[in-house]
Structure formats: C-alpha cells, structure tokens
Design a protein around this motif. Structure first.
Motif, short mmCIF file in Angstrom:
data_model
loop_
_atom_site.label_atom_id
_atom_site.label_comp_id
_atom_site.label_asym_id
_atom_site.label_seq_id
_atom_site.Cartn_x
_atom_site.Cartn_y
_atom_site.Cartn_z
N LEU A 1 88.51 87.58 43.58
CA LEU A 1 87.72 86.17 43.73
C LEU A 1 86.33 86.83 43.88
CD1 LEU A 1 90.94 84.13 44.69
CD2 LEU A 1 89.76 84.55 42.55
N ARG A 2 84.50 86.25 43.60
CA ARG A 2 84.51 86.52 43.77
C ARG A 2 82.47 85.40 44.03
NH1 ARG A 2 79.85 91.33 42.30
NH2 ARG A 2 80.35 89.71 40.05
N GLN B 1 82.64 83.74 40.21
CA GLN B 1 83.52 84.58 39.34
C GLN B 1 85.11 84.76 39.51
OE1 GLN B 1 81.94 88.43 36.40
NE2 GLN B 1 83.48 89.60 38.05
N LYS B 2 86.48 84.96 38.64
CA LYS B 2 87.97 85.21 38.68
C LYS B 2 87.24 86.54 37.91
CE LYS B 2 91.99 83.34 38.98
NZ LYS B 2 93.15 82.47 38.64
N SER B 3 88.28 87.64 38.55
CA SER B 3 88.52 88.97 37.52
C SER B 3 90.27 89.38 37.81
CB SER B 3 87.94 90.05 38.06
OG SER B 3 88.37 90.48 37.23
N SER C 1 83.29 83.38 30.11
CA SER C 1 85.05 83.76 29.84
C SER C 1 85.32 84.91 28.59
CB SER C 1 85.98 82.59 29.55
OG SER C 1 86.22 82.32 28.44
N LEU C 2 86.18 86.10 29.00
CA LEU C 2 86.42 86.58 28.60
C LEU C 2 87.48 87.70 28.60
CD1 LEU C 2 86.01 90.05 29.72
CD2 LEU C 2 83.68 89.54 29.91
N SER C 3 88.38 87.81 27.20
CA SER C 3 89.70 88.73 27.72
C SER C 3 89.96 89.72 27.14
CB SER C 3 90.87 87.50 26.99
OG SER C 3 92.09 88.15 27.42
N PHE D 1 79.25 89.63 33.18
CA PHE D 1 78.60 88.40 33.54
C PHE D 1 77.20 88.53 34.40
CE2 PHE D 1 82.76 87.19 32.53
CZ PHE D 1 82.65 85.76 31.55
N VAL D 2 76.40 88.26 33.85
CA VAL D 2 74.80 88.71 34.99
C VAL D 2 75.13 88.21 35.53
CG1 VAL D 2 72.24 88.29 34.33
CG2 VAL D 2 74.02 88.96 32.47
#
Length: 227
Positions: free
Chosen positions: A7-8, A40-42, A96-98, A131-132
């Motif tokens: 988590l950022r 961002q959440k990863s 979002s991406l997966s 993501f940028v």
C-alpha cells in the motif's frame, strides 16, 4: 509460495521556505503552488519450483517454473492550491491491472571432463506493469505502462583447472526484450516518465577467470570481460 501486499500513498507538494513558489516567467515573478497525490495498492502471489534429472553421471537436465500473479490499483490527481494560473497541466487519472505471468527455464549440463562442464540454457522472465507516479498532466491513457517480457538464450563452458588454482569460464548470451520499460524525458511536463519501448536486444560474450598460487577460495584474483 509467497504473498506480498503493498500500500503506497504520497504527496508531491513543493514548498519553499517562504511558503510560495516563485518562478521567473520572462522577467515577471510567478507566485503559486500545485499539489499532486498518488495512491497505489498492489498484491502479488508467486509460486516457484525446480527439479534436476540426472540422466547419467555426466549429463543433467534442470528445469524450473515460476508463476506470478499481480493486481494493482492506482489513482492520481493534481490541483492548483493558489496562484493566478497553473504552470503545469492539472489532471487526474485512475487505473487498474491484473496480470498472470508464467516464466519457465531449462538447462542442460554435460561434463566433458571431471572439472570441465558445458551447458545450454533457455529462460523467460517478466516484470509486472505499473503506473506513472510523478507526472503532472497524466491522464488515463498515459497513466499505465505494460509488463516487460524477456527471453534469454545462453551457452557456455565452466572449468576448474590445476587442482582448483585456476577457474576459467566463457559464455555467449542473447536476450530479447518485449515492451521494455524505459524512462523517457517528456519536455511538455518537464519530467521523466516510464513507458514501454517496442523491443530491445542484448547479446555478447562473457569471460570470467580466477587464479591463485593457493586454492581459489582463499586468495582469489579475478578478471572479467563482457561485451
């Protein structure tokens, strides 16, 4: 198996000691401030396995397989805090991406002498997209960049000579990248942004050597050439 959650969140808010941003715009001072926010959440999961098949005393086949799944969500927004106008584009973006990546590798090793081995390796690698995070002016279309993929071919020889006092290795490699992630300067926003190049190739020959009057493990002396 491993699981990683990131988590950022951070803010980019330039604040000089005076409390104002003062710029020289053609001889006229500018007072203003722009704030930007990136969240961002990863989450990522990875499974890895490796095995060795001993065909005989001289021939071995080594195989490995890694699967990685990554989910990311991010948002970006900027706004003018004060000032007559914004000197950088004001924008926002959401993405979002997966991704699921399978990266195998295979190596064949053959001992042509008790301390001399030749080998050949094939492997695939990947780096997840993202993501940028530092771009004033970014929009949904430019917010995300794709995953990077690579394929590597390598052949070589490894040897230990003169009762372990000399090590001599040589290898030739050819690595091909698809959607290589690169950082490129964008003058319209005065920043470096991460994006994808179409393709790239890295190839060459690598020589490694070590020698000593004593066993290599105690007094190594190495030479390294890579082209």
């Amino acid at each position: 198996m491993c699981r990683r959650v990131i988590l950022r969140s951070f803010q980019l808010s330039p604040r000089p000691a005076s409390g104002f941003n003062i710029l020289d715009l053609g001889g006229a001072p500018y007072f203003g401030r722009i704030d930007s926010r990136f969240n961002q959440k990863s989450e990522s999961y990875s499974v890895f396995g490796q095995g060795t098949l001993n065909v005989n005393d001289s021939l071995r086949v080594i195989g490995s397989l890694r699967y990685t799944h990554t989910d990311k969500e991010a948002d970006f927004a900027s706004h003018l805090v004060y000032g007559p106008f914004a000197i950088r584009p004001i924008s926002s973006a959401v993405g979002s991406l997966s991704e699921g990546n399978v990266d195998p590798s295979a190596t064949i090793q053959y001992d042509i002498a008790p301390r001399i081995m030749v080998y050949a390796t094939y492997g695939r690698g990947s780096k997840s997209g993202g993501f940028v995070s530092n771009s004033l002016g970014t929009v949904d279309e430019t917010f995300a960049f794709d995953a990077e993929k690579s394929r590597n071919y390598e052949v070589g020889l490894k040897s230990t000579l003169f009762d372990g006092k000399v090590i001599a290795n040589v290898s030739a490699y050819d690595t091909k990248f698809k959607d290589l992630q690169v950082s490129v300067y964008q003058p319209e926003v005065s920043q470096y942004l991460t994006g994808n190049a179409a393709s790239a190739t890295s190839k060459g020959i690598e020589l490694r050597s070590a020698c000593s009057c004593h066993p290599i493990s105690t007094l190594p002396r190495r030479g390294h050439i890579r082209t």
